[in-house]
Design a protein around this motif. Structure first.
Motif, PDB file in Angstrom:
ATOM      1  N   ALA A 196       0.822  -1.215   0.000  1.00 36.96           N
ATOM      2  CA  ALA A 196       0.000   0.000   0.000  1.00 36.96           C
ATOM      3  C   ALA A 196       0.851   1.258   0.000  1.00 36.96           C
ATOM      4  N   TYR A 197       2.034   1.194   0.631  1.00 41.72           N
ATOM      5  CA  TYR A 197       2.925   2.359   0.719  1.00 41.72           C
ATOM      6  C   TYR A 197       4.360   1.934   0.455  1.00 41.72           C
ATOM      7  N   GLU A 198       5.133   2.900   0.028  1.00 40.79           N
ATOM      8  CA  GLU A 198       6.566   2.693  -0.180  1.00 40.79           C
ATOM      9  C   GLU A 198       7.306   3.882   0.417  1.00 40.79           C
ATOM     10  N   MET A 199       8.459   3.627   1.026  1.00 36.82           N
ATOM     11  CA  MET A 199       9.254   4.735   1.546  1.00 36.82           C
ATOM     12  C   MET A 199      10.734   4.411   1.400  1.00 36.82           C
ATOM     13  N   ALA A 200      11.499   5.444   1.162  1.00 32.05           N
ATOM     14  CA  ALA A 200      12.946   5.307   1.034  1.00 32.05           C
ATOM     15  C   ALA A 200      13.603   5.947   2.247  1.00 32.05           C
ATOM     16  N   THR A 201      14.516   5.212   2.870  1.00 30.06           N
ATOM     17  CA  THR A 201      15.250   5.739   4.007  1.00 30.06           C
ATOM     18  C   THR A 201      16.654   5.147   4.024  1.00 30.06           C
ATOM     19  N   ASP A 202      17.630   6.008   4.198  1.00 33.22           N
ATOM     20  CA  ASP A 202      19.041   5.586   4.209  1.00 33.22           C
ATOM     21  C   ASP A 202      19.402   4.770   2.970  1.00 33.22           C
ATOM     22  N   GLY A 203      18.845   5.193   1.845  1.00 33.44           N
ATOM     23  CA  GLY A 203      19.161   4.523   0.598  1.00 33.44           C
ATOM     24  C   GLY A 203      18.493   3.178   0.412  1.00 33.44           C
ATOM     25  N   GLN A 204      17.614   2.807   1.329  1.00 30.04           N
ATOM     26  CA  GLN A 204      16.918   1.524   1.248  1.00 30.04           C
ATOM     27  C   GLN A 204      15.415   1.759   1.075  1.00 30.04           C
ATOM     28  N   THR A 205      14.760   0.820   0.407  1.00 32.37           N
ATOM     29  CA  THR A 205      13.320   0.924   0.171  1.00 32.37           C
ATOM     30  C   THR A 205      12.562  -0.046   1.071  1.00 32.37           C
ATOM     31  N   TRP A 206      11.564   0.499   1.757  1.00 31.95           N
ATOM     32  CA  TRP A 206      10.673  -0.311   2.597  1.00 31.95           C
ATOM     33  C   TRP A 206       9.279  -0.288   1.983  1.00 31.95           C
ATOM     34  N   HIS A 207       8.597  -1.403   2.089  1.00 33.88           N
ATOM     35  CA  HIS A 207       7.222  -1.488   1.610  1.00 33.88           C
ATOM     36  C   HIS A 207       6.296  -1.793   2.785  1.00 33.88           C
ATOM     37  N   LEU A 208       5.209  -1.034   2.860  1.00 36.94           N
ATOM     38  CA  LEU A 208       4.213  -1.220   3.919  1.00 36.94           C
ATOM     39  C   LEU A 208       2.973  -1.866   3.296  1.00 36.94           C
ATOM     40  N   TRP A 209       2.669  -3.069   3.791  1.00 35.82           N
ATOM     41  CA  TRP A 209       1.538  -3.838   3.270  1.00 35.82           C
ATOM     42  C   TRP A 209       0.337  -3.719   4.203  1.00 35.82           C
ATOM     43  N   PHE A 210      -0.839  -3.614   3.596  1.00 34.15           N
ATOM     44  CA  PHE A 210      -2.109  -3.675   4.318  1.00 34.15           C
ATOM     45  C   PHE A 210      -2.842  -4.900   3.803  1.00 34.15           C
ATOM     46  N   GLU A 211      -3.017  -5.910   4.665  1.00 37.52           N
ATOM     47  CA  GLU A 211      -3.558  -7.204   4.252  1.00 37.52           C
ATOM     48  C   GLU A 211      -2.630  -7.824   3.192  1.00 37.52           C
ATOM     49  N   ALA A 212      -1.595  -8.496   3.671  1.00 37.89           N
ATOM     50  CA  ALA A 212      -0.527  -8.983   2.785  1.00 37.89           C
ATOM     51  C   ALA A 212      -0.853 -10.352   2.180  1.00 37.89           C
ATOM     52  N   ALA A 213      -2.057 -10.502   1.634  1.00 37.65           N
ATOM     53  CA  ALA A 213      -2.510 -11.804   1.135  1.00 37.65           C
ATOM     54  C   ALA A 213      -1.678 -12.302  -0.043  1.00 37.65           C
ATOM     55  N   ASP A 214      -1.250 -11.386  -0.928  1.00 34.29           N
ATOM     56  CA  ASP A 214      -0.504 -11.828  -2.109  1.00 34.29           C
ATOM     57  C   ASP A 214       0.998 -11.574  -1.969  1.00 34.29           C
ATOM     58  N   LEU A 215       1.471 -11.528  -0.726  1.00 29.91           N
ATOM     59  CA  LEU A 215       2.878 -11.245  -0.452  1.00 29.91           C
ATOM     60  C   LEU A 215       3.810 -12.230  -1.139  1.00 29.91           C
ATOM     61  N   TRP A 216       3.539 -13.524  -0.991  1.00 24.10           N
ATOM     62  CA  TRP A 216       4.447 -14.532  -1.512  1.00 24.10           C
ATOM     63  C   TRP A 216       4.461 -14.538  -3.033  1.00 24.10           C
ATOM     64  N   ALA A 217       3.299 -14.384  -3.641  1.00 24.17           N
ATOM     65  CA  ALA A 217       3.240 -14.329  -5.102  1.00 24.17           C
ATOM     66  C   ALA A 217       3.964 -13.098  -5.631  1.00 24.17           C
ATOM     67  N   GLU A 218       3.838 -11.984  -4.929  1.00 26.39           N
ATOM     68  CA  GLU A 218       4.506 -10.750  -5.339  1.00 26.39           C
ATOM     69  C   GLU A 218       6.018 -10.926  -5.365  1.00 26.39           C
ATOM     70  N   TYR A 219       6.533 -11.693  -4.420  1.00 23.85           N
ATOM     71  CA  TYR A 219       7.981 -11.887  -4.322  1.00 23.85           C
ATOM     72  C   TYR A 219       8.459 -13.137  -5.061  1.00 23.85           C
ATOM     73  N   GLY A 220       7.516 -13.775  -5.790  1.00 24.77           N
ATOM     74  CA  GLY A 220       7.891 -14.922  -6.595  1.00 24.77           C
ATOM     75  C   GLY A 220       8.307 -16.136  -5.779  1.00 24.77           C
ATOM     76  N   LYS A 221       7.703 -16.312  -4.620  1.00 28.61           N
ATOM     77  CA  LYS A 221       8.049 -17.435  -3.744  1.00 28.61           C
ATOM     78  C   LYS A 221       6.786 -18.207  -3.377  1.00 28.61           C
ATOM     79  N   VAL A 222       6.961 -19.403  -2.858  1.00 29.09           N
ATOM     80  CA  VAL A 222       5.838 -20.240  -2.432  1.00 29.09           C
ATOM     81  C   VAL A 222       5.831 -20.301  -0.915  1.00 29.09           C
ATOM     82  N   GLU A 223       4.692 -20.016  -0.335  1.00 31.21           N
ATOM     83  CA  GLU A 223       4.566 -20.054   1.115  1.00 31.21           C
ATOM     84  C   GLU A 223       4.783 -21.480   1.626  1.00 31.21           C
ATOM     85  N   PRO A 224       5.563 -21.656   2.683  1.00 33.90           N
ATOM     86  CA  PRO A 224       5.819 -23.006   3.203  1.00 33.90           C
ATOM     87  C   PRO A 224       4.548 -23.790   3.516  1.00 33.90           C
TER      88      PRO A 224
END
Length: 405
Positions: free
Chosen positions: A267-295
């Motif tokens: 839902a949000y993205e922020m840059a701090t100290d040269g690094q990018t953080w992502h803020l998720w609201f209801e992270a249901a598709d987190l694993w698919a977004e990162y191209g991984k399979v949930e254990p």
């Protein structure tokens, strides 16, 4: 999603300061209903839409209208008797004899006359009052239909009053005017127009509050009294606290998408100290977004009924540095239900540690009435903390600072 225990719900607090932080970027009730639908969208028994949330809110609003409705007429003719009608004499021209003919004026236009000049009395209704009445009646009937849609039944029957309103709104006296949402001045005019109109003013004033831009007031009046909706408000409020902590720390979370049911990605993205953080609201598709399979998905492949996978309510993650904060919201008065949050966040944290992050911390957030102080347990996967919204700000600052080291 933020969970609410079954059974009778005690009056539990909502983190309104977090809600206020979230509302800064919202423009009206449509955003509020959409945000609540996004939280409730993970309900395994129902797919929620913003319109569904509005109907639930109208159940509460209908209850707030009952006292006014009970004092309204049960017959349409009683309404028609109090509709204000004015009459005035006007100059008219007609090809036939009508009303009082002005023969002198008629003769001046030529003889024999093709048109007759005269005066006639014309009746008209107070358009402003009728426009407000039409809006009030139509809005009241919509609220009533919505309350029935969610299978709500009141002990105080106002069926006859509502039937009279249903007939009244189809009358030509109301159909000839456009509905108008009343302002404070119009409400005062209604109050001065007689006893029956004072009841209309009272009802209109209740109904028009839903059109307010004060989303806190709207949420308190029509959302919070419903326990199921209260749990969704709690979730949104906690998310707002996370945003406030990040902004207070000098960071600038940028919205990537609206808070909507079915929306994908962070839902949000922020840059701090040269690094990018992502803020998720209801992270249901987190694993698919990162191209991984949930254990869990791997583990449950052999099950005939593997059930639904679960995901964090709120997640703040740095993919490059492999760091994350996980938050689960538990809005309930039942201790065992809140304690289930420990197993949930520990599962999320452990699964994330398998392939997504190297370090993280998890929080179970419950109402202040159920958590006296923040307390943390250390696990192999990372720290797990139980806390209330009032503790979360301090805990998040500490945890985020540690993950940035």
């Amino acid at each position: 999603m933020a969970s609410v225990g079954r059974g009778r719900q005690a009056k539990l607090s909502i983190p309104w300061e977090g809600m206020r932080e979230l509302f800064h970027s919202w423009s009206g009730k449509g955003d509020l209903f959409a945000g609540l639908a996004a939280v409730l969208g993970n309900d395994e028994f129902q797919r929620w839409t913003p319109r569904d949330v509005e109907r639930r809110a109208h159940r509460v609003l209908f209850e707030n209208c009952l006292l006014s409705l009970q004092r309204m007429p049960v017959r349409t003719r009683d309404w028609l008797a109090v509709i204000p009608v004015h009459s005035q004499v006007a100059q008219v021209t007609s090809p036939s004899l009508q009303g009082r003919i002005d023969w002198a004026a008629t003769r001046r236009s030529g003889w024999p006359p093709s048109q007759f000049m005269g005066r006639a009395r014309q009746r008209s209704s107070d358009e402003t009052l009728l426009s407000v009445l039409r809006w009030t009646v139509e809005r009241m009937l919509l609220v009533y239909r919505d309350s029935r849609y969610v299978r709500y039944r009141s002990e105080n029957s106002v069926e006859r009053q509502l039937a009279a309103l249903d007939e009244l709104v189809e009358r030509p006296e109301l159909q000839q005017v456009e509905p108008v949402v009343p302002d404070a001045a119009m409400i005062k005019d209604l109050q001065r127009s007689g006893a029956r109109w004072r009841v209309v003013a009272e009802l209109a004033d209740v109904l028009r509050r839903e059109e307010t831009r004060d989303l806190i007031a709207l949420a308190k009046a029509q959302i919070a009294p419903d326990p199921k909706m209260g749990s969704a408000l709690f979730h949104l409020g906690v998310f707002g606290i996370v945003l406030r902590v990040l902004r207070a720390g000098g960071h600038n979370p940028i919205s990537l998408r609206p808070i909507l049911g079915g929306a994908k990605g962070a839902a949000y993205e922020m840059a701090t100290d040269g690094q990018t953080w992502h803020l998720w609201f209801e992270a249901a598709d987190l694993w698919a977004e990162y191209g991984k399979v949930e254990p869990y998905v791997e583990a449950a492949r052999g099950l005939k009924n593997p059930g639904r996978t679960k995901s964090p309510d709120i997640l703040l993650v740095n993919r490059a540095r492999r760091r994350a904060l996980i938050i689960e919201c538990k809005y309930s008065e039942k201790g065992d239900y809140i304690r289930e949050g420990y197993e949930q966040v520990l599962t999320y944290l452990t699964e994330a540690r398998t392939s997504m992050i190297d370090a993280g911390e998890a929080f179970v957030v419950a109402p202040g009435e159920m958590v006296s102080t923040a307390s943390t347990g250390l696990t192999h996967s990372g720290p797990v903390t139980f806390c209330a919204p009032e503790h979360l700000e301090v805990e998040l600052k500490r945890a985020f600072a540690q993950l940035q080291e």
